[in-house]
Design a protein around this motif. Sequence first.
Motif, PDB file in Angstrom:
ATOM      1  N   ASN A  17       0.824  -1.219   0.000  1.00 51.10           N
ATOM      2  CA  ASN A  17       0.000   0.000   0.000  1.00 51.10           C
ATOM      3  C   ASN A  17       0.849   1.257   0.000  1.00 51.10           C
ATOM      4  N   ASN A  18       2.028   1.208   0.620  1.00 49.04           N
ATOM      5  CA  ASN A  18       2.932   2.344   0.592  1.00 49.04           C
ATOM      6  C   ASN A  18       3.341   2.646  -0.856  1.00 49.04           C
ATOM      7  N   PHE A  19       3.640   1.586  -1.616  1.00 47.11           N
ATOM      8  CA  PHE A  19       3.964   1.770  -3.031  1.00 47.11           C
ATOM      9  C   PHE A  19       2.770   2.361  -3.784  1.00 47.11           C
TER      10      PHE A  19
ATOM     11  N   TYR B  17     -10.102  -6.176 -12.220  1.00 50.24           N
ATOM     12  CA  TYR B  17     -10.253  -7.319 -11.314  1.00 50.24           C
ATOM     13  C   TYR B  17     -10.916  -6.902 -10.000  1.00 50.24           C
ATOM     14  N   ALA B  18     -11.824  -7.723  -9.539  1.00 52.59           N
ATOM     15  CA  ALA B  18     -12.446  -7.523  -8.223  1.00 52.59           C
ATOM     16  C   ALA B  18     -12.328  -8.843  -7.462  1.00 52.59           C
ATOM     17  N   PRO B  19     -11.761  -8.801  -6.269  1.00 54.73           N
ATOM     18  CA  PRO B  19     -11.613 -10.038  -5.512  1.00 54.73           C
ATOM     19  C   PRO B  19     -12.962 -10.624  -5.111  1.00 54.73           C
ATOM     20  N   ASN B  20     -13.015 -11.908  -5.030  1.00 59.94           N
ATOM     21  CA  ASN B  20     -14.197 -12.641  -4.604  1.00 59.94           C
ATOM     22  C   ASN B  20     -14.469 -12.330  -3.133  1.00 59.94           C
ATOM     23  N   ASP B  21     -15.678 -11.897  -2.814  1.00 61.07           N
ATOM     24  CA  ASP B  21     -16.018 -11.524  -1.433  1.00 61.07           C
ATOM     25  C   ASP B  21     -15.780 -12.660  -0.444  1.00 61.07           C
TER      26      ASP B  21
ATOM     27  N   ASP C  14      -8.426  -6.073   3.734  1.00 63.22           N
ATOM     28  CA  ASP C  14      -7.175  -5.481   3.254  1.00 63.22           C
ATOM     29  C   ASP C  14      -7.005  -5.712   1.753  1.00 63.22           C
ATOM     30  N   ASP C  15      -7.326  -6.926   1.299  1.00 63.59           N
ATOM     31  CA  ASP C  15      -7.227  -7.256  -0.115  1.00 63.59           C
ATOM     32  C   ASP C  15      -8.203  -6.404  -0.938  1.00 63.59           C
ATOM     33  N   LYS C  16      -9.414  -6.272  -0.453  1.00 64.97           N
ATOM     34  CA  LYS C  16     -10.422  -5.466  -1.154  1.00 64.97           C
ATOM     35  C   LYS C  16     -10.006  -3.999  -1.222  1.00 64.97           C
ATOM     36  N   MET C  17      -9.469  -3.487  -0.111  1.00 68.86           N
ATOM     37  CA  MET C  17      -9.024  -2.094  -0.088  1.00 68.86           C
ATOM     38  C   MET C  17      -7.839  -1.878  -1.026  1.00 68.86           C
ATOM     39  N   MET C  18      -6.931  -2.866  -1.103  1.00 70.86           N
ATOM     40  CA  MET C  18      -5.795  -2.758  -2.012  1.00 70.86           C
ATOM     41  C   MET C  18      -6.297  -2.634  -3.452  1.00 70.86           C
TER      42      MET C  18
ATOM     43  N   ILE D 217      -5.879   0.363  -6.204  1.00 75.94           N
ATOM     44  CA  ILE D 217      -5.356   0.169  -7.558  1.00 75.94           C
ATOM     45  C   ILE D 217      -6.330   0.752  -8.584  1.00 75.94           C
ATOM     46  N   HIS D 218      -7.611   0.454  -8.429  1.00 75.79           N
ATOM     47  CA  HIS D 218      -8.592   0.903  -9.418  1.00 75.79           C
ATOM     48  C   HIS D 218      -8.909   2.394  -9.336  1.00 75.79           C
ATOM     49  N   SER D 219      -8.416   3.070  -8.314  1.00 77.18           N
ATOM     50  CA  SER D 219      -8.617   4.516  -8.224  1.00 77.18           C
ATOM     51  C   SER D 219      -7.589   5.288  -9.065  1.00 77.18           C
ATOM     52  N   LYS D 220      -6.580   4.603  -9.562  1.00 77.85           N
ATOM     53  CA  LYS D 220      -5.506   5.252 -10.329  1.00 77.85           C
ATOM     54  C   LYS D 220      -5.922   5.442 -11.785  1.00 77.85           C
TER      55      LYS D 220
END
Length: 188
Positions: A38-40, A60-64, A70-74, A78-81
């Motif tokens: 997340n720092n990167f 890509y969206a992780p399976n709920d 943490d994985d979902k937030m990561m 990524i998708h906010s870029k």
Amino acid sequence: MKNIPKVILDLAVSLDGFIEGPNGEIDWCIMDPEMNFNNFLNQIDAIIYGRKSYDLWGTYAPNDAESDNDDKMMWQNIHSKNKYVFTHQTYSNNSNTQFINPIDIVATINEIKSYHQKDIWLYGGARIITSLIKHNLIDEYRLSVHPVILGKGKPLFENISERLNLSHTQTHTYKSGVVQLIYSKQTY
């Protein structure tokens, strides 16, 4: 004076130099919290993809059921870029994704850099990585070498015909066995 962002190749590689297994698998990649990915992500505000990599991971969206918060937030981060997808096919741009068929890759990368304050992540795939290497457009190489030998798969470096000297800047060793090597391009 405006900060000029760097194009950073940051990816996982097997000990024998592959970025994915023979069937495209990446299940060998370790997402070690100690690596502070997340720092990167907070260091960048754009991502460059090849079309195949974008098709696999660009939305890509992780399976709920299989992912933690943490994985979902990561993935949300990524998708906010802003995303730039290099392709020879025709696609329609959307709110944060531009599909580019560059005539002059050097001018295109410099134009992308001019739009951003933060660094730009060169996600891949192999063809766009090779093209940027050949034009000396990668400012930093962050290779996370994973403790696995795949034997075959997609090599990181393909069709490179000329030497490119780099300067070692940092090494990070993690408890998981991953060793991150960071190099910058040499400036003369």
